[in-house]
Design an enzyme around this catalytic site. Structure first.
Site: not given
Length: 286
Positions: A184, A278
């Protein structure tokens, strides 16, 4: 020459300047159901034991620090059977009160997108868009000033970048990730201020590295050592930068630029490939 933790940037003046913290509204999700029961990135090893109690303690410490710093934190109810729901950043992208929902690539996480979108709608975010193409929320969309940096390569479909630009009415700059450990964008790049970032160059394709150099010539560059402990999975309020405590090189570089780094231990959550950012979805109300 031994690695020092910060890559030297010859010819680039240190951007030390006054820093100001800006209170944010954030969304988090308790890791009460956190576990590693499948593997969808190189960090996940289901055979490795996970200490759920410790994961919750570490997460609660992060939550407490946010609140001590003056940020408003909402907490969405976790759901059993969704061990990665703790990673709230993946749940949506919120800009100017508008919500682009998240549509996950892997079946194990597909239920998370509708749950986060439902919570946002129930809590005042009524201008929403369910995506046609796969995107994994703020995992791959990071707002810098009035530009979205958009990751692709492992999770988010590059066609989603145009979809996001049309929905938000903001320029979207696509960046290609090439190292599966940094699957990511928020594992390889962190936003520090409206015109300032830090990132790990080797996580990106040559063309994307060139784009980042053009847009952010004074960026703080991470070494492999700090990137591998998820030092770039960080959150900044403009003054305080919360990041894994083992990313000592980045912390030194941040101090030199006038930021106040705060080290956090989220070692249990790192077993699933996640850390500070996150766990944190920013709710930008416009």
């Amino acid at each position: 020459m031994p690695e020092t933790g910060v890559i030297a940037q010859p010819g680039t003046a240190e951007r030390r300047r006054p820093r100001t913290a800006v209170s944010r509204r954030l969304l988090m999700c308790s890791p009460s159901h956190f576990d590693v029961t499948y593997s969808i990135n190189p960090w996940m090893e289901p055979a490795k034991p996970v200490d759920g109690t410790l994961a919750l303690t570490q997460w609660e410490r992060l939550l407490g620090i946010y609140r001590e710093l003056g940020h408003t934190v909402d907490v969405v109810q976790p759901m059993g059977g969704l061990p990665d729901m703790v990673f709230a950043a993946n749940g949506a992208t919120v800009v100017d009160g508008r919500v682009l929902g998240a549509r996950f690539r892997h079946e194990e996480r597909t239920a998370e997108g509708p749950l986060y979108l439902s919570w946002l709608r129930a809590n005042g975010f009524t201008d929403t868009h369910w995506p046609e193409y796969i995107n994994e929320g703020e995992g791959d969309y990071l707002l810098v000033g009035r530009r979205l940096l958009a990751g692709t390569g492992f999770r988010t479909d590059p066609r989603s970048h145009a979809e996001a630009q049309e929905f938000f009415g903001l320029p979207v700059t696509g960046l290609t990730l090439v190292d599966p450990r940094f699957y990511h964008l928020d594992t390889a790049l962190a936003v520090l201020a409206d015109d300032e970032i830090m990132y790990y160059p080797e996580a990106f394709s040559p063309g994307s590295r060139a784009v980042l150099r053009e847009l952010f010539p004074d960026a703080l560059l991470a070494t492999a050592r700090d990137a591998e402990v998820f030092g770039l999975n960080a959150f900044s309020d403009g003054l305080h930068v919360l990041l894994p405590e083992s990313a000592t090189g980045l912390m030194s570089g941040l101090r030199e630029r006038g930021f106040e780094p705060i080290g956090i231990d989220l070692g249990e959550l790192l077993k699933a490939g996640g850390s500070v950012k996150c766990c944190t979805l920013e709710l930008r109300e416009g």
